[in-house]
Design an enzyme around this catalytic site. Sequence first.
Site, PDB file in Angstrom:
ATOM      1  N   GLY A  78       4.336   3.493  26.956  1.00  0.00           N
ATOM      2  CA  GLY A  78       4.373   4.734  26.188  1.00  0.00           C
ATOM      3  C   GLY A  78       4.450   6.005  27.012  1.00  0.00           C
ATOM      4  O   GLY A  78       4.051   7.072  26.530  1.00  0.00           O
ATOM      5  N   ARG A 108      11.835 -10.220  11.600  1.00  0.00           N
ATOM      6  CA  ARG A 108      12.380  -8.858  11.597  1.00  0.00           C
ATOM      7  C   ARG A 108      12.380  -8.231  10.215  1.00  0.00           C
ATOM      8  O   ARG A 108      12.097  -7.048  10.063  1.00  0.00           O
ATOM      9  CB  ARG A 108      13.801  -8.869  12.181  1.00  0.00           C
ATOM     10  CG  ARG A 108      14.401  -7.480  12.205  1.00  0.00           C
ATOM     11  CD  ARG A 108      15.585  -7.397  13.106  1.00  0.00           C
ATOM     12  NE  ARG A 108      16.761  -7.963  12.488  1.00  0.00           N
ATOM     13  CZ  ARG A 108      17.940  -8.051  13.100  1.00  0.00           C
ATOM     14  NH1 ARG A 108      18.069  -7.626  14.340  1.00  0.00           N
ATOM     15  NH2 ARG A 108      18.970  -8.570  12.494  1.00  0.00           N
ATOM     16  N   LEU A 147      16.696  -3.720  16.026  1.00  0.00           N
ATOM     17  CA  LEU A 147      16.669  -3.400  14.598  1.00  0.00           C
ATOM     18  C   LEU A 147      17.960  -3.877  13.930  1.00  0.00           C
ATOM     19  O   LEU A 147      19.027  -3.905  14.563  1.00  0.00           O
ATOM     20  CB  LEU A 147      16.488  -1.894  14.414  1.00  0.00           C
ATOM     21  CG  LEU A 147      15.136  -1.363  14.917  1.00  0.00           C
ATOM     22  CD1 LEU A 147      15.153   0.153  15.051  1.00  0.00           C
ATOM     23  CD2 LEU A 147      13.994  -1.806  14.008  1.00  0.00           C
ATOM     24  N   ASN A 184      17.451   6.608  20.927  1.00  0.00           N
ATOM     25  CA  ASN A 184      16.900   5.630  21.879  1.00  0.00           C
ATOM     26  C   ASN A 184      17.068   6.171  23.285  1.00  0.00           C
ATOM     27  O   ASN A 184      17.974   6.964  23.555  1.00  0.00           O
ATOM     28  CB  ASN A 184      17.655   4.296  21.761  1.00  0.00           C
ATOM     29  CG  ASN A 184      17.106   3.239  22.708  1.00  0.00           C
ATOM     30  OD1 ASN A 184      15.893   3.052  22.802  1.00  0.00           O
ATOM     31  ND2 ASN A 184      17.980   2.556  23.428  1.00  0.00           N
ATOM     32  N   HIS A 198      17.556   4.765  27.236  1.00  0.00           N
ATOM     33  CA  HIS A 198      17.887   3.553  27.991  1.00  0.00           C
ATOM     34  C   HIS A 198      17.920   3.898  29.485  1.00  0.00           C
ATOM     35  O   HIS A 198      18.484   4.934  29.872  1.00  0.00           O
ATOM     36  CB  HIS A 198      19.249   3.015  27.537  1.00  0.00           C
ATOM     37  CG  HIS A 198      19.607   1.740  28.225  1.00  0.00           C
ATOM     38  ND1 HIS A 198      19.026   0.528  27.903  1.00  0.00           N
ATOM     39  CD2 HIS A 198      20.450   1.493  29.248  1.00  0.00           C
ATOM     40  CE1 HIS A 198      19.517  -0.411  28.698  1.00  0.00           C
ATOM     41  NE2 HIS A 198      20.384   0.146  29.523  1.00  0.00           N
ATOM     42  N   VAL A 224      23.739  -3.134  20.462  1.00  0.00           N
ATOM     43  CA  VAL A 224      22.575  -2.779  21.286  1.00  0.00           C
ATOM     44  C   VAL A 224      22.988  -1.919  22.481  1.00  0.00           C
ATOM     45  O   VAL A 224      24.002  -2.194  23.137  1.00  0.00           O
ATOM     46  CB  VAL A 224      21.855  -4.060  21.768  1.00  0.00           C
ATOM     47  CG1 VAL A 224      20.720  -3.722  22.728  1.00  0.00           C
ATOM     48  CG2 VAL A 224      21.306  -4.827  20.572  1.00  0.00           C
ATOM     49  N   GLU A 275      13.659  10.322  32.818  1.00  0.00           N
ATOM     50  CA  GLU A 275      13.587  10.035  31.376  1.00  0.00           C
ATOM     51  C   GLU A 275      12.652  11.011  30.684  1.00  0.00           C
ATOM     52  O   GLU A 275      12.927  11.478  29.575  1.00  0.00           O
ATOM     53  CB  GLU A 275      13.072   8.602  31.141  1.00  0.00           C
ATOM     54  CG  GLU A 275      14.015   7.518  31.597  1.00  0.00           C
ATOM     55  CD  GLU A 275      13.493   6.116  31.265  1.00  0.00           C
ATOM     56  OE1 GLU A 275      12.821   5.946  30.237  1.00  0.00           O
ATOM     57  OE2 GLU A 275      13.750   5.192  32.058  1.00  0.00           O
TER      58      GLU A 275
END
Length: 217
Positions: free
Chosen positions: A18, A68, A96, A110, A112, A147, A177
């Site tokens: 996190g 899922r 997802l 997102n 990455h 993805v 990031e």
Amino acid sequence: MADLAARRRVAVLISGRGSNLRALIEHCAAADASAEIALVVSDQPNAPGLEHARAAGIRFEIVDQSRRIELERYIKKSIQASDIEIICLAGFMRVLSADFVEAWRDRLLNIHPSLLPAFRGLDTHRRALEAGVRFHGCTVHFVRAEVDAGPIIVQGVLAVRPNDTPETLGARVLALEHRCYPQALEAVTSGRARVVNERVLIDGAMTPETVLLNPAP
Ligand code: GRF
């Protein structure tokens, strides 16, 4: 100061450490931020990242369903109950469904740890070193069903050093990031980012830093 009531309500989905969640929480603490982290969802009951939500007094939910379809049902319930407008995936290790992704089209982000479209998937820093690339970095993008693909909002780039290991390179990318994700979220929640023909256009003052973060080596 941004009107608190006008801030866009954001959910962050995590599975682990996190640290990007923490960076987003810190960003939203600024008086002029246009986003508010209103909910944190983890699919791992013991995710260390939940501590950041606790410490900041942010509502959090644990959705540890293995199927899922059930997991997504719970996520949907939580985000509806919290009036969420934007979702950020931050180290969320579940894929997802196309239906979920489509329902949140251009409202689901997102991060990455590579310069997409290079090195989709896992273990990106080791693979970057093996490929001998000179530059590496991270990408914040809108999520699509495929993805690690989707319109790119912000990328951060850095130079690979000759003696880098996956760990040293990964640590520098992670620091990048933490700068890129808040910047990308702010562009989206302030309404400056829009998707046109699967490219992200960002209105307003564009400095090189808003599209390319390249810290001194
Ligand atoms: C980050 O490297 C992110 O790019 C990837 O998973 C990692 C999550 O780290 N998707 P953290 O949980 O935010 O510390």
